[in-house]
Design a protein around this motif. Structure first.
Motif, PDB file in Angstrom:
ATOM      1  N   HIS A   1       0.891  -1.112   0.037  1.00 42.67           N
ATOM      2  CA  HIS A   1      -0.090   0.035  -0.111  1.00 42.67           C
ATOM      3  C   HIS A   1       0.926   1.138   0.029  1.00 42.67           C
ATOM      4  CE1 HIS A   1      -3.331   2.605   0.886  1.00 42.67           C
ATOM      5  NE2 HIS A   1      -2.663   3.315   2.055  1.00 42.67           N
ATOM      6  N   ALA A   2       1.895   1.301   0.798  1.00 44.49           N
ATOM      7  CA  ALA A   2       2.750   2.413   0.762  1.00 44.49           C
ATOM      8  C   ALA A   2       3.573   2.449  -0.615  1.00 44.49           C
ATOM      9  CB  ALA A   2       3.842   2.042   2.076  1.00 44.49           C
ATOM     10  N   ALA A   3       4.010   1.442  -1.140  1.00 35.78           N
ATOM     11  CA  ALA A   3       4.823   1.522  -2.436  1.00 35.78           C
ATOM     12  C   ALA A   3       3.800   2.049  -3.461  1.00 35.78           C
ATOM     13  CB  ALA A   3       5.061   0.154  -2.689  1.00 35.78           C
ATOM     14  N   VAL A   4       2.514   1.675  -3.391  1.00 31.03           N
ATOM     15  CA  VAL A   4       1.457   2.179  -4.449  1.00 31.03           C
ATOM     16  C   VAL A   4       1.228   3.694  -4.052  1.00 31.03           C
ATOM     17  CG1 VAL A   4      -0.945   2.380  -5.089  1.00 31.03           C
ATOM     18  CG2 VAL A   4       0.142   0.169  -4.947  1.00 31.03           C
ATOM     19  N   THR A   5       1.211   4.265  -2.890  1.00 26.07           N
ATOM     20  CA  THR A   5       0.850   5.626  -2.708  1.00 26.07           C
ATOM     21  C   THR A   5       2.348   6.437  -2.987  1.00 26.07           C
ATOM     22  OG1 THR A   5      -0.363   5.042  -0.611  1.00 26.07           O
ATOM     23  CG2 THR A   5       0.697   7.307  -0.696  1.00 26.07           C
ATOM     24  N   LYS A   6       3.343   5.829  -2.755  1.00 26.82           N
ATOM     25  CA  LYS A   6       4.743   6.585  -3.285  1.00 26.82           C
ATOM     26  C   LYS A   6       4.724   6.611  -4.846  1.00 26.82           C
ATOM     27  CE  LYS A   6       7.920   6.552   0.579  1.00 26.82           C
ATOM     28  NZ  LYS A   6       9.340   6.147   0.989  1.00 26.82           N
ATOM     29  N   ALA A   7       4.548   5.613  -5.299  1.00 26.46           N
ATOM     30  CA  ALA A   7       4.657   5.560  -6.826  1.00 26.46           C
ATOM     31  C   ALA A   7       3.474   6.526  -7.478  1.00 26.46           C
ATOM     32  CB  ALA A   7       4.077   4.023  -7.315  1.00 26.46           C
ATOM     33  N   ARG A   8       2.356   6.816  -6.791  1.00 23.56           N
ATOM     34  CA  ARG A   8       1.413   7.596  -7.398  1.00 23.56           C
ATOM     35  C   ARG A   8       2.046   8.981  -7.333  1.00 23.56           C
ATOM     36  NH1 ARG A   8      -4.021   4.530  -5.182  1.00 23.56           N
ATOM     37  NH2 ARG A   8      -4.368   3.407  -7.138  1.00 23.56           N
ATOM     38  N   ARG A   9       2.587   9.259  -5.801  1.00 28.08           N
ATOM     39  CA  ARG A   9       3.070  10.660  -5.743  1.00 28.08           C
ATOM     40  C   ARG A   9       4.018  11.017  -6.620  1.00 28.08           C
ATOM     41  NH1 ARG A   9       3.245  10.492   0.920  1.00 28.08           N
ATOM     42  NH2 ARG A   9       1.154  10.506   1.315  1.00 28.08           N
ATOM     43  N   ALA A  10       4.988   9.972  -7.030  1.00 27.62           N
ATOM     44  CA  ALA A  10       6.041  10.134  -7.949  1.00 27.62           C
ATOM     45  C   ALA A  10       5.599  10.154  -9.550  1.00 27.62           C
ATOM     46  CB  ALA A  10       7.068   9.208  -7.714  1.00 27.62           C
ATOM     47  N   GLY A  11       4.443  10.131  -9.647  1.00 27.60           N
ATOM     48  CA  GLY A  11       3.843   9.834 -10.900  1.00 27.60           C
ATOM     49  C   GLY A  11       4.232   8.581 -11.852  1.00 27.60           C
ATOM     50  N   LEU A  12       4.256   7.749 -11.094  1.00 33.54           N
ATOM     51  CA  LEU A  12       4.974   6.312 -11.745  1.00 33.54           C
ATOM     52  C   LEU A  12       3.568   5.552 -11.967  1.00 33.54           C
ATOM     53  CD1 LEU A  12       8.004   5.527  -9.640  1.00 33.54           C
ATOM     54  CD2 LEU A  12       7.670   6.534 -11.970  1.00 33.54           C
ATOM     55  N   LEU A  13       2.573   5.801 -11.343  1.00 37.43           N
ATOM     56  CA  LEU A  13       1.226   5.117 -11.272  1.00 37.43           C
ATOM     57  C   LEU A  13       0.147   6.273 -11.172  1.00 37.43           C
ATOM     58  CD1 LEU A  13       1.246   2.137  -8.957  1.00 37.43           C
ATOM     59  CD2 LEU A  13       1.344   1.951 -11.412  1.00 37.43           C
TER      60      LEU A  13
END
Length: 285
Positions: free
Chosen positions: A272-284
């Protein structure tokens, strides 16, 4: 919300028919989609006469009509003397001077959507290489149509008036994220580099459309591999490792390895934290 520019069905068909002539080496190629109960030929290349223009083929009739209803390719090495087809369209086919003709149905999710043809003016050997090329072109066209259908269906939600409740924005965003994950799954199955590039462009636009404008982009020096992104995109939808493995045709242990690699790169302790960080970084999205 801005729309995604998608090629029209007719443009995709024209591209496929052009590829059919160049890749099979046969001089004439044409095709059409089923509309109002008949196959309407709208794309023709290499023709020497106007006979094939505006040809309308009924299902079960002629070589293409038979390929359409049987959902499998049909070949006539000597069209004029063939006893395995009806000759409703001799005026058009023989008027063009075609002798050898190969017809391949365009199958989208198992349903015939149209037919593409390639032919030669003299009776010619029809080898495995030409047949394989024609089948691949039909399959690639079907994939592009499937993607176009799915994106169009999902983006219909985005046409809702801006005055809609905020909850609707969340629903639309989740729909777009599901479409993003589905496109990545489809892209993994496509061999053609050109189609993969077009899919990647649509994926990027979907990611932009589904991004929460209130959340700033964090610039992280992180690069995920394609498969790590695929797995994380599925995890973002709440799928378990087993469900992700089934979706992406991977082993469950392989899915776990990709997730762990993505979490390590993102310095995240949970998926869940990985998804959140990926979204914040524009990767997802």
């Amino acid at each position: 919300m801005s729309a995604i520019d998608l090629k029209s069905e007719d443009d995709l068909l024209s591209d496929a028919v052009g590829d059919l002539a160049s890749r099979t080496g046969l001089p004439v190629a044409f095709g059409g989609f089923e509309r109002e109960g008949a196959i309407d030929v709208t794309a023709v290349v290499g023709n020497r006469t106007p006979h094939l223009a505006s040809l309308v083929v009924k299902p079960t009739r002629g070589l293409g009509g038979r390929a359409f209803v049987e959902r499998r390719p049909r070949l006539a090495l000597d069209y004029r003397s063939s006893r395995n087809i009806t000759h409703d369209y001799d005026r058009a086919v023989l008027g063009e001077g075609i002798s050898t003709l190969f017809a391949v149905p365009i199958l989208v999710a198992g349903k015939a959507r149209g037919v593409i043809y390639c032919g030669a003016w003299s009776r010619s050997p029809f080898g495995e290489s030409a047949a394989r090329s024609a089948l691949q072109i039909a399959a690639d066209l079907a994939t592009e149509l499937r993607v176009r259908d799915e994106v169009g269906r999902r983006l219909q939600l985005a046409s809702t008036p801006e005055a809609a409740a905020p909850v609707l924005d969340v629903v639309i965003r989740e729909e777009l994220r599901e479409a993003y994950a589905e496109l990545r799954r489809i892209g993994a199955e496509v061999a053609d580099a050109g189609i993969r590039r077009r899919l990647a462009d649509i994926e990027q636009r979907l990611a932009t459309l589904s991004r929460d404008g209130s959340a700033p982009i964090e610039h992280l020096d992180v690069r995920l591999s394609r498969r790590e992104t695929d797995v994380l995109a599925c995890a973002a939808l709440g799928q378990t490792n087993a469900e992700i493995a089934a979706t992406l045709s991977l082993r469950e242990g392989t899915v776990k390895s990709y997730l762990q690699a993505a979490m390590a790169k993102l310095d995240a302790g949970t998926r869940h934290a990985a998804v959140t960080k990926a979204r914040r970084a524009g990767l997802l999205p």
